[in-house]
Every structure is written in structure tokens, then in C-alpha cells.
Motif scaffolding. Structure first.
Motif, PDB file in Angstrom:
ATOM      1  N   GLY A 538      94.890  41.689  40.694  1.00 24.32           N
ATOM      2  CA  GLY A 538      94.982  40.493  41.199  1.00 24.32           C
ATOM      3  C   GLY A 538      95.753  40.635  42.558  1.00 24.32           C
ATOM      4  O   GLY A 538      96.583  41.258  42.332  1.00 24.32           O
ATOM      5  N   LEU A 539      95.468  39.860  43.373  1.00 20.34           N
ATOM      6  CA  LEU A 539      96.149  40.011  44.782  1.00 20.34           C
ATOM      7  C   LEU A 539      96.728  38.861  45.306  1.00 20.34           C
ATOM      8  O   LEU A 539      97.284  38.827  46.335  1.00 20.34           O
ATOM      9  CB  LEU A 539      95.111  40.542  45.783  1.00 20.34           C
ATOM     10  N   GLY A 540      96.896  37.767  44.564  1.00 16.45           N
ATOM     11  CA  GLY A 540      97.285  36.584  45.033  1.00 16.45           C
ATOM     12  C   GLY A 540      96.405  36.019  46.244  1.00 16.45           C
ATOM     13  O   GLY A 540      95.320  35.964  46.426  1.00 16.45           O
ATOM     14  N   ASP A 541      97.380  35.568  47.244  1.00 14.41           N
ATOM     15  CA  ASP A 541      96.707  35.156  48.377  1.00 14.41           C
ATOM     16  C   ASP A 541      96.398  36.079  49.434  1.00 14.41           C
ATOM     17  O   ASP A 541      95.917  35.819  50.740  1.00 14.41           O
ATOM     18  CB  ASP A 541      97.681  34.140  48.938  1.00 14.41           C
ATOM     19  N   ALA A 542      96.834  37.159  49.206  1.00 15.43           N
ATOM     20  CA  ALA A 542      96.650  38.321  50.217  1.00 15.43           C
ATOM     21  C   ALA A 542      95.287  38.659  50.443  1.00 15.43           C
ATOM     22  O   ALA A 542      94.286  38.290  49.732  1.00 15.43           O
ATOM     23  CB  ALA A 542      96.961  39.696  49.598  1.00 15.43           C
ATOM     24  N   THR A 543      94.722  38.761  51.835  1.00 15.66           N
ATOM     25  CA  THR A 543      93.523  38.868  52.453  1.00 15.66           C
ATOM     26  C   THR A 543      93.220  40.280  52.518  1.00 15.66           C
ATOM     27  O   THR A 543      92.049  40.725  52.885  1.00 15.66           O
ATOM     28  CB  THR A 543      93.389  38.073  53.641  1.00 15.66           C
ATOM     29  N   GLU A 544      94.196  41.045  52.348  1.00 17.36           N
ATOM     30  CA  GLU A 544      93.912  42.775  52.441  1.00 17.36           C
ATOM     31  C   GLU A 544      94.210  43.442  51.109  1.00 17.36           C
ATOM     32  O   GLU A 544      94.905  43.220  50.507  1.00 17.36           O
ATOM     33  CB  GLU A 544      95.008  43.307  53.433  1.00 17.36           C
ATOM     34  N   ALA A 545      93.030  44.054  50.945  1.00 21.04           N
ATOM     35  CA  ALA A 545      92.890  44.924  49.490  1.00 21.04           C
ATOM     36  C   ALA A 545      93.753  45.855  49.196  1.00 21.04           C
ATOM     37  O   ALA A 545      93.818  46.315  48.058  1.00 21.04           O
ATOM     38  CB  ALA A 545      91.321  45.156  49.477  1.00 21.04           C
ATOM     39  N   GLY A 546      94.434  46.425  50.347  1.00 21.84           N
ATOM     40  CA  GLY A 546      95.489  47.256  49.875  1.00 21.84           C
ATOM     41  C   GLY A 546      94.932  49.056  49.838  1.00 21.84           C
ATOM     42  O   GLY A 546      93.926  49.132  50.396  1.00 21.84           O
ATOM     43  N   THR A 547      95.694  49.765  49.593  1.00 22.59           N
ATOM     44  CA  THR A 547      95.612  51.257  49.290  1.00 22.59           C
ATOM     45  C   THR A 547      95.567  51.541  48.067  1.00 22.59           C
ATOM     46  O   THR A 547      96.674  51.357  47.286  1.00 22.59           O
ATOM     47  CB  THR A 547      96.407  51.976  50.295  1.00 22.59           C
ATOM     48  N   ALA A 548      94.806  52.302  47.582  1.00 24.57           N
ATOM     49  CA  ALA A 548      94.510  52.765  46.137  1.00 24.57           C
ATOM     50  C   ALA A 548      95.033  54.292  45.934  1.00 24.57           C
ATOM     51  O   ALA A 548      94.431  55.079  46.958  1.00 24.57           O
ATOM     52  CB  ALA A 548      93.317  52.644  45.419  1.00 24.57           C
ATOM     53  N   GLU A 549      96.032  54.498  45.372  1.00 24.08           N
ATOM     54  CA  GLU A 549      96.432  55.873  45.028  1.00 24.08           C
ATOM     55  C   GLU A 549      95.839  56.291  43.626  1.00 24.08           C
ATOM     56  O   GLU A 549      96.417  55.666  42.691  1.00 24.08           O
ATOM     57  CB  GLU A 549      97.939  56.234  45.120  1.00 24.08           C
ATOM     58  N   ILE A 550      94.888  57.239  43.574  1.00 22.46           N
ATOM     59  CA  ILE A 550      94.236  57.614  42.329  1.00 22.46           C
ATOM     60  C   ILE A 550      94.754  58.808  41.928  1.00 22.46           C
ATOM     61  O   ILE A 550      94.691  59.742  42.682  1.00 22.46           O
ATOM     62  CB  ILE A 550      92.597  57.664  42.317  1.00 22.46           C
ATOM     63  N   HIS A 551      95.332  59.013  40.550  1.00 25.08           N
ATOM     64  CA  HIS A 551      95.677  60.250  39.932  1.00 25.08           C
ATOM     65  C   HIS A 551      94.456  60.574  38.669  1.00 25.08           C
ATOM     66  O   HIS A 551      94.433  59.797  37.830  1.00 25.08           O
ATOM     67  CB  HIS A 551      97.107  59.991  38.968  1.00 25.08           C
ATOM     68  N   TRP A 552      93.651  61.305  39.208  1.00 17.65           N
ATOM     69  CA  TRP A 552      92.799  61.838  38.566  1.00 17.65           C
ATOM     70  C   TRP A 552      93.078  62.671  37.259  1.00 17.65           C
ATOM     71  O   TRP A 552      94.078  63.413  37.329  1.00 17.65           O
ATOM     72  CB  TRP A 552      91.558  62.438  39.350  1.00 17.65           C
TER      73      TRP A 552
END
Length: 598
Positions: A538-552
Motif C-alpha cells: 500500500g502506498l497511501g496518497d503517494a503518487t510515486e511507486a518508489g524503488t524496489a530492492e529485491i533480494h533473490w
């Protein structure tokens, strides 16, 4: 000899203004409407669960079955697998066996049961389910635990499955319950863990006062009841190593997870508890100490159950653990655990203090007192209002059909509980509004959580005992933004076999809206069930999706800037963003170029 369940002392009976037990009452006329019961219009109520006889004379009759959410046909929409029980008459050929259901998502709010065509009706006395792609072909397979032989349904890619459990050598034979997938040894293939519950012998039925229970009187609050689990022989647990050729090898003893005490195992979960990149193992045990095994590498686990604080509650008392919700409710990068329990006892919220050490904060967090009269089963950490903070949902139902006939302040059929995250380490109880999903009074058991309508809201599927399936659609009125991630493992190198194809046990940290959230790919949880494996933020009211750091799972790390909110992204270990769904339909995205895995 002790018999029955481990609980607290008999709790004070609580009734509402109409003198209904609080477990079947306490409704309000106005308030937030979070869930709508759409079981009938969706088609799910056309199927019913059956287990044993209505009087629940034996423990085999009482525990209920799980739910699995999976996209079995790879069309981008979640389908629903509902495990069914059975009866002695069905096993004896005197009546048609109850069938499991595979509900195909019609993408219009309705579902169609295709279990028979798909070949997954089970027709055995079913309990748990875990979804995982064990052969790395890109299609989800289904593991089902039974009293009797287990099933392993391999996906044939054409809408059908083949049971390969015999070849795989994972059938076992008595009472298997919890089941979970994870690549414990890092070879790129999913391994399988199955927890054993009670050794149940039909020729020596456990009845109060009988030799089987050591002539003990099986009672609950002074009333003669079914016997168990305490006082009955348990079943050991099993870890099966995936050999990569369709067969598995039992490595339980070598790995140190064979359960020599034969504890009564329910839900099991592979997940990285101590943030070292290796999947650890949780096992909820009924009325005895629960297990936390830390993965030490080289195929070995260390039993940290007691030293971690997870084995027992804050009073040092064993609890009747059923369901496990695993998630980061404080947004501090550490996985916490919510453990459901019997009535007359609080449900335990274990706060992760770091380095796999847990503190029971149930009372401090505000979730203990309300839940005491309820007998909890399936549970989940889900952000129902997309504000970026995980809430707690719990389904309930008693095991004694006559629970409502006594002055216990409880009932056989019970309503669910929802606790809203206040963002300060505490939760607030959300009251049940009349006519909404939270006011459903049902004898619930399994529950699974996922975005069934691809609208970014987490819904709930409930498998009651002896009744029609329930679908609670999330209709919370918020207009918050969100993103979901479907991870696809791969990326083999000379140094690494790559991650399992379904990226099982991967961890993602999403930096957005001024905070960092964590979510993990898990094949199991709740009560012997399998949730949506797409990660939800969930992002609340933010309109930018952000950056995902994926640990595979392979050890690779990948950083990806997500282009837009309100999307379901497919992210591949070796190619970054490869697709997106907008309002349930494929859409093009200007995918940011991912940093190379390292």
C-alpha cells in the motif's frame, strides 16, 4: 495423563446487549464497511466442505481444511483451490467422496469450479495445501496433505494436473497437516516440508476413558469432549529434498527437523526470519512448544525454538497454535509473527527484536484481550486500506459443536476479527457492521489472502468446516495507491544455480511514501493455507511507486525504480520489469532499466 488442548484458565463469559456470546454478536449498526460477503454471487457458495460427522466425536472430524490461491492457467488472475475433508462412509465406498474445488477466476467477479476437469478433486481426507513450482517450468503445482496418502499435483500447462506424489515419494500415510515449499539448500529447486499432526488409527479410536487415551477422561471445562491432541500419539515431521528429476529424498534427520518428540504440527512456513538470505522454518505446534529452525547452510538447521522466544508465550506456557501470519507490521525490515490459539487464551503477537529473537507483545499491542473468547484458525498480515501498514485479520470457529449450549460466552460458529494498524506498534479493533463480512458468523478454519480482482485490494477466502465456502471482497472506501510485484526467478550463472522459478522465499524492500516496507514470497501461512504470492504494498496518497530492492533466493540483489502506481508488475531476475497489469489488463510501461544483479 493430560488430554485435550493447552489453553489458559477458563475466561470470563462475555455477552453482547442481546445476550449473544461475543463470538457470535457484538455487532454495530454503523462504522467502516471493510469487507462484503459475495460468496453467493461469486459462485463459491455452490461448494461445501464436509469433514466427519456433525457431532465431532473424534479429533479427525474437527480441524478443517485449508485454501490455496494460485494462477493455475497463467492468465494473470488468481484462482482458488479449496481442500475438502471426508467421512468414514466415503472412504468405505458407501457414499460419494466430498470433492476439493478448483475455482477458475472468470475475471468478472465470478468463479467456476473446474476441479473434476483439472483432475484435482483429491477424494481423500484433506487438510493442508501449499502452492509452489517444484519443477521450475513456470506453472504452479499443488501439494495437498491428507489423513492417508498425500498428493502432489503437477501442472500440465493445459488446465489439468497429474498426481505425481507416488513417484515423488512424499505420500507418507497417516495424518499430515502443514506443508510448505522453500529452497533450503540453495540449489535452485523447491524442497518440501510436511508437518505431522496426530497418529490416528481407525481401528483404535480415541474415545474418552478408552485404553487409547490411557483411560483418561477427555473434558473441556468439565464437559466430556473429543480427545486430543494431548494424550494422543503425534506424527513426526518430514523434509523432502528435491532431486530435480521428479523425486524427493527424505532428509529430515540429517537436516535436524524430523521432530523426534512427535509434536502435533499444524501450519509450517519457509521464510527468511533472520535476514541472512536463507529460508528458515517455522512450525506451529498444537498445545506443545512450537518450532523455529534457523537455516545454518550446508543443509542443516539449528533448533532455536526456545532461545528465540517463539516456542511459548510470555508466561512460558505452551499454546494451541493453529495459524501463522508472518509479516513486517512495524516497517522496520524485520518479520513478526501472529499466532492463533484456542479459546480462553489470547492470540500471540511475536515482535521480532532482530537476529531472530522474539518478544510476546500481544497485550502491549492491543490485540490480546479482544481475542480471548475466540478460537482462532487462519490469520494474515494484510494492508486492507493500502496505507502502507499491515493490519491483522483472523478467522475463528470452535471445535466443540455444543460450545454455545454452555455458559462459556462462546459459540461454535464465530465471526472474524480485524485489527487496524495504528502505525505506532499498536492495533485498534475494527467493530463488525451488521450485514458486512466482519459480521459473518461461521465455523471457519482455513483462510487465504490475496488480490482476487486485480484492483489492488486484498480479499479473503475462507474454508469453513461443514459449510459453503466464503469470499469476502475488500470494499474499503479508501482511494489509496498501491503496487504489486510478481517475481520470476532465474538468472543462472557459473557461480549460482539461480533462484527457483517462482522466486520462493525472495524478500523485497520497497522504498516509497517516505518509508520502507518489506514483503516476502511464501508458499504457506495462515492455517495450513497458501496466500497470493504476488507481493503487495500500500502506498497511501503517494503518487510515486518508489524503488524496489529485491533480494533473490540465489543471493543476487536487484534495484528497480517502479514507473507508476496502481500496477501489478512482473519482474524477472535476469530481465527486470517484463510486464504490467493495469485494471486487470496488460498495459505498456516505460520500465526503468534495473541495476544489474550482483
Amino acid at each position: 495423563m493430560s488430554s485435550g488442548n493447552s489453553t489458559g484458565a477458563a475466561a470470563q463469559a462475555i455477552y453482547d446487549e442481546q445476550h449473544r456470546p461475543i463470538t457470535a454478536g457484538g455487532f454495530v449498526d454503523k462504522g467502516p464497511v471493510v469487507f462484503a460477503d459475495i460468496s453467493k454471487q461469486s459462485g463459491l457458495a455452490s461448494w461445501s466442505h464436509v469433514m466427519g460427522t456433525p457431532d465431532k466425536k473424534y479429533i479427525l472430524d474437527a480441524d478443517g481444511s485449508g485454501v490455496g490461491l494460485l494462477d493455475y492457467d497463467n492468465d494473470g488472475w488468481l484462482d482458488i483451490y479449496l481442500v475438502n475433508g471426508s467421512t468414514f462412509d466415503a472412504l468405505d465406498g458407501k457414499q460419494t467422496p466430498p470433492h476439493a474445488a478448483l475455482f477458475r477466476n472468470n475475471q468478472d467477479g465470478t468463479f467456476t469450479d473446474v476441479a473434476e476437469k483439472a483432475g484435482v478433486t483429491n477424494d481423500r481426507w484433506g487438510f493442508g495445501v501449499a502452492i509452489g513450482d517444484f519443477d521450475n517450468d513456470g506453472w504452479p503445482d499443488i501439494a495437498v496433505t491428507n489423513w492417508g496418502k498425500n498428493r502432489l499435483y503437477r501442472n500440465n500447462h493445459d488446465g489439468t494436473f497429474t498426481d505425481v506424489a507416488e513417484k515423488a515419494k512424499i505420500t507418507l500415510g497417516n495424518w499430515s497437516s502443514g506443508v510448505t515449499w522453500g529452497d533450503y539448500d540453495g540449489d535452485g529447486r523447491l524442497d518440501l516440508f510436511i508437518s505431522g499432526y496426530v497418529h490416528f488409527d481407525r481401528d483404535q479410536l480415541p474415545v474418552s476413558g478408552s485404553k487409547v487415551v490411557g483411560y483418561a477422561q477427555c473434558k473441556f471445562r468439565g464437559v466430556v469432549s473429543m480427545c486430543g491432541p494431548r494424550g494422543l500419539q503425534g506424527e513426526p515431521d518430514h523434509l523432502f529434498h528435491n532431486n530435480g528429476d521428479g523425486t524427493f529424498t527424505d532428509v529430515s534427520v540429517k537436516a535436524g527437523v524430523n521432530d523426534p518428540n512427535n509434536y502435533y504440527g499444524f501450519t509450517s512456513v519457509f521464510v527468511d526470519i533472520n535476514n541472512d538470505g536463507k529460508p528458515d522454518l517455522l512450525v506451529a505446534n498444537d498445545s506443545v512448544a512450537s518450532y523455529l529452525y534457523i537455516n545454518k547452510g550446508k543443509g542443516i538447521f539449528e533448533d532455536d525454538s526456545y532461545v528465540s522466544g517463539f516456542a511459548v508465550n510470555k508466561d512460558g506456557r505452551e499454546v494451541a497454535s493453529m495459524g501463522l501470519a508472518v509479516g513486517d507490521y512495524e516497517n522496520n525490515g524485520l518479520l513478526d509473527i501472529y499466532d492463533t490459539d484456542f479459546s480462553d487464551d489470547y492470540k500471540v503477537l511475536f515482535h521480532n527484536d532482530g537476529d531472530a529473537n522474539f518478544t510476546d507483545v500481544s497485550y502491549r499491542a492491543g490485540v490480546a484481550q479482544t481475542a480471548i473468547p475466540f478460537l482462532g484458525w487462519g490469520d494474515g498480515f494484510l494492508d486492507y486500506d493500502n496505507d502502507g501498514w499491515r493490519d491483522i485479520f483472523e478467522v475463528n470457529g470452535h471445535v466443540y459443536p455444543d460450545a454455545g449450549d454452555h455458559d462459556w460466552g462462546t459459540s461454535y460458529a464465530e465471526r472474524p476479527l480485524l485489527f487496524h494498524n495504528l502505525k505506532n506498534g499498536k492495533f485498534e479493533y475494527v467493530p463488525p457492521v451488521v450485514g458486512t463480512g466482519l459480521a459473518d458468523v461461521i465455523p471457519a478454519r482455513g483462510a487465504a489472502f490475496g488480490d482476487l480482482f486485480n484492483d489492488g485490494k486484498i480479499d479473503v477466502v475462507i474454508n469453513p468446516i461443514d459449510g459453503p465456502a466464503v469470499l469476502l471482497r475488500n470494499v474499503n472506501p479508501d482511494h489509496h495507491h498501491w503496487v504489486e510485484l510478481k517475481l520470476v526467478g532465474g538468472g543462472k550463472t557459473e557461480k549460482s544455480p539461480g533462484s527457483p522459478r517462482d522466486a520462493m522465499c525472495a524478500t523485497v524492500y520497497l522504498k516509497a511514501n517516505g518509508m520502507t516496507q518489506r514483503d516476502d514470497v511464501m508458499s504457506s501461512g495462515s492455517y495450513i493455507s497458501s496466500n497470493d504470492q504476488r507481493l503487495h504494498f500500500g502506498l497511501g496518497d503517494a503518487t510515486e511507486a518508489g524503488t524496489a530492492e529485491i533480494h533473490w533466493p540465489s543471493g543476487a540483489k536487484q534495484t528497480i525504480k517502479l514507473p507508476a502506481v496502481d500496477r501489478i508488475y512482473t519482474i524477472s531476475e535476469d530481465a527486470g520489469i517484463t510486464g504490467a497489469l493495469c485494471a486487470g489488463k496488460p498495459c505498456s510501461v516505460d520500465a526503468a532499466k534495473p541495476a544489474a544483479p550482483k
